[in-house]
Design an enzyme around this catalytic site. Structure first.
Site, mmCIF file in Angstrom:
data_model
loop_
_atom_site.group_PDB
_atom_site.id
_atom_site.type_symbol
_atom_site.label_atom_id
_atom_site.label_comp_id
_atom_site.label_asym_id
_atom_site.label_seq_id
_atom_site.Cartn_x
_atom_site.Cartn_y
_atom_site.Cartn_z
ATOM 1 N N GLU A 140 0.862 -1.183 0.000
ATOM 2 C CA GLU A 140 0.000 0.000 0.000
ATOM 3 C C GLU A 140 0.895 1.228 0.000
ATOM 4 O O GLU A 140 1.779 1.365 0.855
ATOM 5 C CB GLU A 140 -0.927 0.055 1.230
ATOM 6 C CG GLU A 140 -1.869 1.269 1.141
ATOM 7 C CD GLU A 140 -2.796 1.501 2.348
ATOM 8 O OE1 GLU A 140 -3.668 2.382 2.254
ATOM 9 O OE2 GLU A 140 -2.627 0.811 3.381
ATOM 10 N N GLU A 180 4.969 4.796 3.622
ATOM 11 C CA GLU A 180 4.471 6.082 4.115
ATOM 12 C C GLU A 180 5.634 7.052 4.201
ATOM 13 O O GLU A 180 6.704 6.697 4.667
ATOM 14 C CB GLU A 180 3.798 5.884 5.492
ATOM 15 C CG GLU A 180 3.399 7.143 6.214
ATOM 16 C CD GLU A 180 2.525 8.102 5.400
ATOM 17 O OE1 GLU A 180 1.499 7.671 4.826
ATOM 18 O OE2 GLU A 180 2.892 9.295 5.318
ATOM 19 N N ASP A 218 -12.529 9.392 -2.321
ATOM 20 C CA ASP A 218 -13.821 10.090 -2.403
ATOM 21 C C ASP A 218 -13.664 11.361 -3.243
ATOM 22 O O ASP A 218 -14.606 12.131 -3.375
ATOM 23 C CB ASP A 218 -14.328 10.470 -0.997
ATOM 24 C CG ASP A 218 -13.462 11.533 -0.356
ATOM 25 O OD1 ASP A 218 -12.222 11.492 -0.543
ATOM 26 O OD2 ASP A 218 -14.001 12.422 0.332
ATOM 27 N N GLU A 255 -8.935 4.138 7.145
ATOM 28 C CA GLU A 255 -9.307 5.178 8.112
ATOM 29 C C GLU A 255 -10.054 6.322 7.410
ATOM 30 O O GLU A 255 -11.103 6.784 7.882
ATOM 31 C CB GLU A 255 -8.038 5.702 8.796
ATOM 32 C CG GLU A 255 -8.337 6.690 9.888
ATOM 33 C CD GLU A 255 -7.068 7.302 10.493
ATOM 34 O OE1 GLU A 255 -5.963 6.770 10.284
ATOM 35 O OE2 GLU A 255 -7.204 8.335 11.177
ATOM 36 N N TYR A 256 -9.522 6.756 6.268
ATOM 37 C CA TYR A 256 -10.159 7.853 5.533
ATOM 38 C C TYR A 256 -11.513 7.439 4.967
ATOM 39 O O TYR A 256 -12.431 8.243 4.893
ATOM 40 C CB TYR A 256 -9.243 8.342 4.395
ATOM 41 C CG TYR A 256 -8.218 9.361 4.837
ATOM 42 C CD1 TYR A 256 -7.501 9.197 6.010
ATOM 43 C CD2 TYR A 256 -7.964 10.485 4.070
ATOM 44 C CE1 TYR A 256 -6.552 10.121 6.405
ATOM 45 C CE2 TYR A 256 -7.016 11.430 4.457
ATOM 46 C CZ TYR A 256 -6.311 11.240 5.625
ATOM 47 O OH TYR A 256 -5.378 12.169 6.009
ATOM 48 N N GLU A 257 -11.619 6.186 4.563
ATOM 49 C CA GLU A 257 -12.885 5.684 4.012
ATOM 50 C C GLU A 257 -13.976 5.745 5.073
ATOM 51 O O GLU A 257 -15.105 6.154 4.803
ATOM 52 C CB GLU A 257 -12.681 4.245 3.522
ATOM 53 C CG GLU A 257 -13.895 3.622 2.844
ATOM 54 C CD GLU A 257 -13.566 2.253 2.248
ATOM 55 O OE1 GLU A 257 -12.383 1.835 2.305
ATOM 56 O OE2 GLU A 257 -14.484 1.606 1.729
ATOM 57 N N ASP A 304 -3.151 11.613 -1.875
ATOM 58 C CA ASP A 304 -3.164 13.081 -1.911
ATOM 59 C C ASP A 304 -3.607 13.569 -3.298
ATOM 60 O O ASP A 304 -3.096 13.089 -4.312
ATOM 61 C CB ASP A 304 -1.762 13.631 -1.604
ATOM 62 C CG ASP A 304 -1.311 13.290 -0.183
ATOM 63 O OD1 ASP A 304 -2.107 12.693 0.558
ATOM 64 O OD2 ASP A 304 -0.166 13.623 0.176
HETATM 65 N N1 SAH Z 1 -4.355 5.275 3.046
HETATM 66 C C1 SAH Z 1 -4.763 5.900 4.298
HETATM 67 C C2 SAH Z 1 -4.214 7.337 4.430
HETATM 68 C C3 SAH Z 1 -4.678 8.293 3.363
HETATM 69 S S1 SAH Z 1 -3.903 9.895 3.489
HETATM 70 C C4 SAH Z 1 -6.268 5.871 4.414
HETATM 71 O O1 SAH Z 1 -6.948 5.636 3.412
HETATM 72 O O2 SAH Z 1 -6.782 6.067 5.521
HETATM 73 C C5 SAH Z 1 -2.613 9.744 2.295
HETATM 74 C C6 SAH Z 1 -1.303 9.266 2.930
HETATM 75 O O3 SAH Z 1 -0.376 9.008 1.889
HETATM 76 C C7 SAH Z 1 -0.655 10.297 3.829
HETATM 77 O O4 SAH Z 1 -0.301 9.697 5.056
HETATM 78 C C8 SAH Z 1 0.579 10.752 3.061
HETATM 79 O O5 SAH Z 1 1.652 11.120 3.891
HETATM 80 C C9 SAH Z 1 0.897 9.530 2.229
HETATM 81 N N2 SAH Z 1 1.555 9.808 0.957
HETATM 82 C C10 SAH Z 1 1.080 10.658 0.018
HETATM 83 N N3 SAH Z 1 1.907 10.713 -1.031
HETATM 84 C C11 SAH Z 1 2.937 9.869 -0.763
HETATM 85 C C12 SAH Z 1 4.112 9.502 -1.459
HETATM 86 N N4 SAH Z 1 4.391 10.035 -2.647
HETATM 87 N N5 SAH Z 1 4.949 8.625 -0.901
HETATM 88 C C13 SAH Z 1 4.660 8.097 0.328
HETATM 89 N N6 SAH Z 1 3.566 8.414 1.038
HETATM 90 C C14 SAH Z 1 2.704 9.277 0.508
#
Ligand code: SAH
Length: 212
Positions: free
Chosen positions: A43, A68, A153, A193-195, A117
């Site tokens: 992931e 991450e 979303d 978590e975000y979902e 993001d």
């Molecule tokens: N997948 C989790 C978090 C979503 S927030 C969920 O669905 O609950 C997006 C996360 O991706 C953030 O923690 C951010 O730091 C990380 N992230 C974004 N772009 C990234 C990148 N290029 N490399 C590593 N991590 C990244």
């Protein structure tokens, strides 16, 4: 996701047995880390790890690697992993654009992107984890049958991703704008978590699955 900069998180990460240090040295040798031949799923942008910890618990015959970039966020995943000590789960603290240095050709079986993001500005489009640039990186590290599964979303990011999939010649296996209303796709769905957060306020969740 950004938490306050937690003091000492870099040190904890540097000392954690669950975090692979200097991962370039393991490219092509991930089997040795897990000490088995099981498929490896990753992931990218794992956040605090809720999704991957649950998948790893449910599927002991699959190995999982969570990536991450922020230490303060990764720290939360390490804390949870310390409580459960799942043997099939490891973490990487890194920026995903270097992914091809860390996994060899065909070394991964599936890539999950959850609530990535959005990078809304046009000039940042290459940074989106579903851009053509990232898809060609995934092309290198996925095995022949390998798939990418993406949930968000964010409608603008989802539509951008669909275009990018088409332009890059990947095949769209699954596409829904409202995952939570799709009984079949919801079977076995593990919530991130975000979902949980965004579906609770009524946002529909979009999902696609692609392969080459
Ligand atoms: N997948 C989790 C978090 C979503 S927030 C969920 O669905 O609950 C997006 C996360 O991706 C953030 O923690 C951010 O730091 C990380 N992230 C974004 N772009 C990234 C990148 N290029 N490399 C590593 N991590 C990244």
């Amino acid at each position: 996701m950004r938490l306050r900069n937690i003091k000492g998180s870099r040190e904890v990460i540097g000392a954690s047995e669950y975090v692979i240090q200097n991962p370039e040295q393991w490219a092509g040798r991930w089997k040795e880390i897990f000490e088995n031949e099981n498929p490896i799923q990753i992931e990218i942008g794992m956040g605090k790890g809720q999704f991957l910890l649950e998948l790893a618990r449910q599927n002991p015959k699959i190995n999982y690697v969570g990536i991450e970039k922020y230490s303060s966020v990764l720290l939360r995943a390490i804390e949870k992993q310390r409580e459960v000590e799942l043997p099939n789960l490891r973490f990487l603290r890194m920026e995903a654009e270097h992914i091809t240095e860390v996994f060899a050709q065909g070394e991964t079986a599936k890539i999950y992107l959850n609530f990535s993001d959005p990078w809304p500005k046009d000039r940042h489009a290459k940074r989106r984890l579903t851009s053509g640039e990232f898809l060609s990186r995934y092309d290198k590290i996925l095995d022949k049958e390998g798939t990418v599964e993406f949930k968000t979303d964010n409608r603008a990011l989802f539509d951008f991703s669909l275009e990018s999939v088409q332009e890059s010649g990947w095949k769209l296996l699954v596409c829904t704008y409202d995952l939570h209303k799709d009984e079949i796709l919801m079977e076995g769905n593990v919530m991130t978590e975000y979902e949980e957060r965004f579906s609770a306020i009524g946002n529909p969740i979009h999902k696609l699955i692609i392969r080459r």
